[in-house]
Scaffold this motif. Structure first.
Motif, PDB file in Angstrom:
ATOM      1  N   VAL A   1      79.580   2.218 -11.163  1.00 19.92           N
ATOM      2  CA  VAL A   1      80.704   3.113 -11.460  1.00 19.92           C
ATOM      3  C   VAL A   1      81.954   2.581 -10.769  1.00 19.92           C
ATOM      4  O   VAL A   1      81.930   2.229  -9.586  1.00 19.92           O
ATOM      5  CB  VAL A   1      80.400   4.544 -10.983  1.00 19.92           C
ATOM      6  CG1 VAL A   1      81.602   5.459 -11.227  1.00 19.92           C
ATOM      7  CG2 VAL A   1      79.154   5.087 -11.680  1.00 19.92           C
ATOM      8  N   ASN A   2      83.048   2.524 -11.493  1.00 21.29           N
ATOM      9  CA  ASN A   2      84.321   2.090 -10.925  1.00 21.29           C
ATOM     10  C   ASN A   2      84.911   3.229 -10.091  1.00 21.29           C
ATOM     11  O   ASN A   2      85.392   4.219 -10.632  1.00 21.29           O
ATOM     12  CB  ASN A   2      85.288   1.695 -12.036  1.00 21.29           C
ATOM     13  CG  ASN A   2      86.666   1.323 -11.513  1.00 21.29           C
ATOM     14  OD1 ASN A   2      86.855   1.120 -10.319  1.00 21.29           O
ATOM     15  ND2 ASN A   2      87.630   1.226 -12.411  1.00 21.29           N
ATOM     16  N   ALA A   3      84.842   3.096  -8.762  1.00 22.67           N
ATOM     17  CA  ALA A   3      85.345   4.150  -7.870  1.00 22.67           C
ATOM     18  C   ALA A   3      86.716   3.811  -7.290  1.00 22.67           C
ATOM     19  O   ALA A   3      87.181   4.478  -6.359  1.00 22.67           O
ATOM     20  CB  ALA A   3      84.353   4.388  -6.737  1.00 22.67           C
ATOM     21  N   ALA A   4      87.375   2.803  -7.818  1.00 24.06           N
ATOM     22  CA  ALA A   4      88.647   2.361  -7.249  1.00 24.06           C
ATOM     23  C   ALA A   4      89.723   3.442  -7.371  1.00 24.06           C
ATOM     24  O   ALA A   4      89.842   4.094  -8.411  1.00 24.06           O
ATOM     25  CB  ALA A   4      89.125   1.095  -7.945  1.00 24.06           C
TER      26      ALA A   4
ATOM     27  N   ALA B   1      87.138  10.885 -11.910  1.00 28.11           N
ATOM     28  CA  ALA B   1      85.821  10.581 -11.355  1.00 28.11           C
ATOM     29  C   ALA B   1      84.710  11.103 -12.263  1.00 28.11           C
ATOM     30  O   ALA B   1      83.708  10.414 -12.502  1.00 28.11           O
ATOM     31  CB  ALA B   1      85.698  11.188  -9.958  1.00 28.11           C
ATOM     32  N   PHE B   2      84.878  12.310 -12.784  1.00 28.28           N
ATOM     33  CA  PHE B   2      83.871  12.907 -13.660  1.00 28.28           C
ATOM     34  C   PHE B   2      83.662  12.050 -14.909  1.00 28.28           C
ATOM     35  O   PHE B   2      82.514  11.814 -15.324  1.00 28.28           O
ATOM     36  CB  PHE B   2      84.313  14.317 -14.050  1.00 28.28           C
ATOM     37  CG  PHE B   2      83.324  15.070 -14.897  1.00 28.28           C
ATOM     38  CD1 PHE B   2      82.291  15.793 -14.310  1.00 28.28           C
ATOM     39  CD2 PHE B   2      83.439  15.076 -16.274  1.00 28.28           C
ATOM     40  CE1 PHE B   2      81.385  16.489 -15.082  1.00 28.28           C
ATOM     41  CE2 PHE B   2      82.535  15.780 -17.065  1.00 28.28           C
ATOM     42  CZ  PHE B   2      81.504  16.489 -16.471  1.00 28.28           C
ATOM     43  N   ALA B   3      84.754  11.578 -15.503  1.00 31.06           N
ATOM     44  CA  ALA B   3      84.630  10.742 -16.699  1.00 31.06           C
ATOM     45  C   ALA B   3      83.859   9.467 -16.391  1.00 31.06           C
ATOM     46  O   ALA B   3      82.989   9.042 -17.169  1.00 31.06           O
ATOM     47  CB  ALA B   3      86.020  10.411 -17.241  1.00 31.06           C
ATOM     48  N   ARG B   4      84.156   8.836 -15.273  1.00 35.89           N
ATOM     49  CA  ARG B   4      83.479   7.590 -14.923  1.00 35.89           C
ATOM     50  C   ARG B   4      82.006   7.818 -14.638  1.00 35.89           C
ATOM     51  O   ARG B   4      81.148   7.020 -15.045  1.00 35.89           O
ATOM     52  CB  ARG B   4      84.178   6.961 -13.719  1.00 35.89           C
ATOM     53  CG  ARG B   4      85.552   6.387 -14.057  1.00 35.89           C
ATOM     54  CD  ARG B   4      86.308   5.962 -12.820  1.00 35.89           C
ATOM     55  NE  ARG B   4      87.521   5.219 -13.156  1.00 35.89           N
ATOM     56  CZ  ARG B   4      88.473   4.913 -12.289  1.00 35.89           C
ATOM     57  NH1 ARG B   4      88.344   5.298 -11.017  1.00 35.89           N
ATOM     58  NH2 ARG B   4      89.540   4.234 -12.661  1.00 35.89           N
ATOM     59  N   LEU B   5      81.681   8.905 -13.948  1.00 34.70           N
ATOM     60  CA  LEU B   5      80.284   9.216 -13.664  1.00 34.70           C
ATOM     61  C   LEU B   5      79.527   9.557 -14.944  1.00 34.70           C
ATOM     62  O   LEU B   5      78.387   9.107 -15.152  1.00 34.70           O
ATOM     63  CB  LEU B   5      80.195  10.389 -12.684  1.00 34.70           C
ATOM     64  CG  LEU B   5      80.675  10.139 -11.256  1.00 34.70           C
ATOM     65  CD1 LEU B   5      80.772  11.461 -10.496  1.00 34.70           C
ATOM     66  CD2 LEU B   5      79.749   9.182 -10.518  1.00 34.70           C
TER      67      LEU B   5
ATOM     68  N   THR C   1      82.560  16.044  -5.569  1.00 39.43           N
ATOM     69  CA  THR C   1      82.844  17.250  -6.351  1.00 39.43           C
ATOM     70  C   THR C   1      82.506  17.028  -7.814  1.00 39.43           C
ATOM     71  O   THR C   1      81.897  17.888  -8.467  1.00 39.43           O
ATOM     72  CB  THR C   1      84.313  17.656  -6.193  1.00 39.43           C
ATOM     73  OG1 THR C   1      84.601  17.893  -4.809  1.00 39.43           O
ATOM     74  CG2 THR C   1      84.629  18.910  -6.984  1.00 39.43           C
ATOM     75  N   ALA C   2      82.899  15.877  -8.353  1.00 37.58           N
ATOM     76  CA  ALA C   2      82.600  15.568  -9.752  1.00 37.58           C
ATOM     77  C   ALA C   2      81.096  15.444  -9.983  1.00 37.58           C
ATOM     78  O   ALA C   2      80.560  15.919 -10.994  1.00 37.58           O
ATOM     79  CB  ALA C   2      83.314  14.283 -10.159  1.00 37.58           C
ATOM     80  N   TYR C   3      80.401  14.811  -9.041  1.00 37.55           N
ATOM     81  CA  TYR C   3      78.963  14.608  -9.172  1.00 37.55           C
ATOM     82  C   TYR C   3      78.210  15.940  -9.151  1.00 37.55           C
ATOM     83  O   TYR C   3      77.351  16.203  -9.997  1.00 37.55           O
ATOM     84  CB  TYR C   3      78.480  13.705  -8.034  1.00 37.55           C
ATOM     85  CG  TYR C   3      77.010  13.349  -8.086  1.00 37.55           C
ATOM     86  CD1 TYR C   3      76.531  12.444  -9.019  1.00 37.55           C
ATOM     87  CD2 TYR C   3      76.112  13.915  -7.190  1.00 37.55           C
ATOM     88  CE1 TYR C   3      75.179  12.112  -9.068  1.00 37.55           C
ATOM     89  CE2 TYR C   3      74.760  13.586  -7.222  1.00 37.55           C
ATOM     90  CZ  TYR C   3      74.301  12.686  -8.160  1.00 37.55           C
ATOM     91  OH  TYR C   3      72.969  12.359  -8.196  1.00 37.55           O
ATOM     92  N   GLY C   4      78.540  16.803  -8.193  1.00 37.87           N
ATOM     93  CA  GLY C   4      77.895  18.109  -8.124  1.00 37.87           C
ATOM     94  C   GLY C   4      78.177  18.959  -9.352  1.00 37.87           C
ATOM     95  O   GLY C   4      77.295  19.670  -9.852  1.00 37.87           O
ATOM     96  N   SER C   5      79.400  18.870  -9.863  1.00 34.47           N
ATOM     97  CA  SER C   5      79.755  19.615 -11.073  1.00 34.47           C
ATOM     98  C   SER C   5      78.972  19.101 -12.277  1.00 34.47           C
ATOM     99  O   SER C   5      78.497  19.886 -13.115  1.00 34.47           O
ATOM    100  CB  SER C   5      81.255  19.496 -11.343  1.00 34.47           C
ATOM    101  OG  SER C   5      82.012  20.038 -10.279  1.00 34.47           O
TER     102      SER C   5
END
Length: 318
Positions: free
Chosen positions: A283-286, A158-162, A130-134
């Protein structure tokens, strides 16, 4: 197998752990051995009886990661294939991921190539996708000032990390109802945190790009903080409001744009594109919190609590 079943709408205590037969495959559907899943606000809405058309009893869960355990499509989905599933009617029209084995339509299962751990991969499908598509729909440039409304949510983190992986020095501001979360938000990449009080941003500033995760409840106010030519992406509905009465000529920013994204807009290609982005850019996805299947009710309590932050996941089995 173990499954968490809800028989009637209500609080977290309505999520009941029980033994059920492993589901048998049928034409067009394959069985996934669940390795983990994220817990989402939409599942809380369904648990409370706020999702129209969802009947009970039901196994909730709109996303999962795992491996194909039994297949009706051995070419695309061979046994042992690592997969994810997002949205569709999973956890709504048919039983979802709060169980050790789930029967899912083949077209809603996406084979993936990834070296992420099950714990980190479980945090990715709904939230990072969702964050990536946005992020793509916002068409962000390196000089843009970006605001995320609802920054402490899983998608906000997630958006901030991406975004930091794409633009290291871009100016990124987040909002929260409580400024107590400012330290956490700055740790994941936000430069500044402003308060969102009673649906209004406590700042006179405007922004080039706004990711709206509160949704229709605050969208009018977000328009008033968008620069001319700016873009607002309405993605989340954390405010619990699903519709908006909009006068676009009067309310949209001058020469500006309104777009949207949600995880139902999904393709196998874009899922794997996102995973490659996460791994190649480190990217830290933890997740912030990890629960067991036996403690799904606690995961709901955490997500509903005032101190929740980021993504909570549940790991299943070995």
């Amino acid at each position: 197998m173990k499954a968490v079943v809800i028989y009637r709408p209500g609080g977290p205590d309505e999520l009941i752990l029980e033994e059920r037969p492993v589901p048998q495959i049928k034409k067009g559907w394959s069985r996934v051995k669940i390795k983990g899943f994220g817990v989402n606000h939409s599942e809380i809405f369904t648990r409370k009886g706020l999702s129209p058309g969802v009947g009970f009893p039901r196994v909730l869960g709109i996303e999962c990661v795992g491996v194909i355990d039994a297949t009706t499509d051995p070419v695309r989905l061979p046994e042992g294939q690592k997969v994810i599933s997002i949205m569709g009617e999973m956890g709504r029209a048919f039983d979802g991921s709060y169980e050790e084995y789930a029967l899912i339509p083949n077209e809603q299962i996406y084979p993936v190539v990834t070296g992420l751990s099950w714990e980190n991969l479980a945090a990715v499908p709904e939230t990072y996708y969702t964050a990536y598509g946005s992020m793509l729909n916002l068409r962000i440039g390196s000089s843009d000032e970006v605001l995320v409304r609802g920054a402490a949510s899983g998608v906000g983190v997630a958006f901030a990390r991406l975004l930091r992986a794409q633009y290291g020095n871009l100016r990124l501001t987040g909002t929260s109802r409580s400024l107590n979360k400012s330290g956490y938000l700055k740790n994941v990449g936000y430069d500044e945190v402003i308060q969102d009080r009673d649906g209004r941003l406590q700042t006179p500033r405007s922004y080039d790009r706004i990711l709206e995760l509160i949704g229709p409840a605050t969208l009018h106010d977000s328009f008033s903080h968008t620069k001319p030519g700016g873009i607002v992406c309405s993605t989340g509905e954390l405010g619990g409001v699903w519709n908006i009465d909009l006068e676009p000529i009067q309310e949209l920013p001058a020469n500006g744009y309104l777009t949207s994204f949600y995880s139902g807009n999904v393709s196998e290609e874009k899922v794997n594109e996102m995973l490659a982005f996460i791994e190649e850019r480190h990217v830290n996805a933890a997740p912030e919190r990890v629960f067991s299947l036996e403690n799904v009710a606690d995961a709901h309590r955490y997500l509903e609590g005032g101190n929740s932050f980021g993504k909570a996941v549940v790991l299943c089995g070995e």
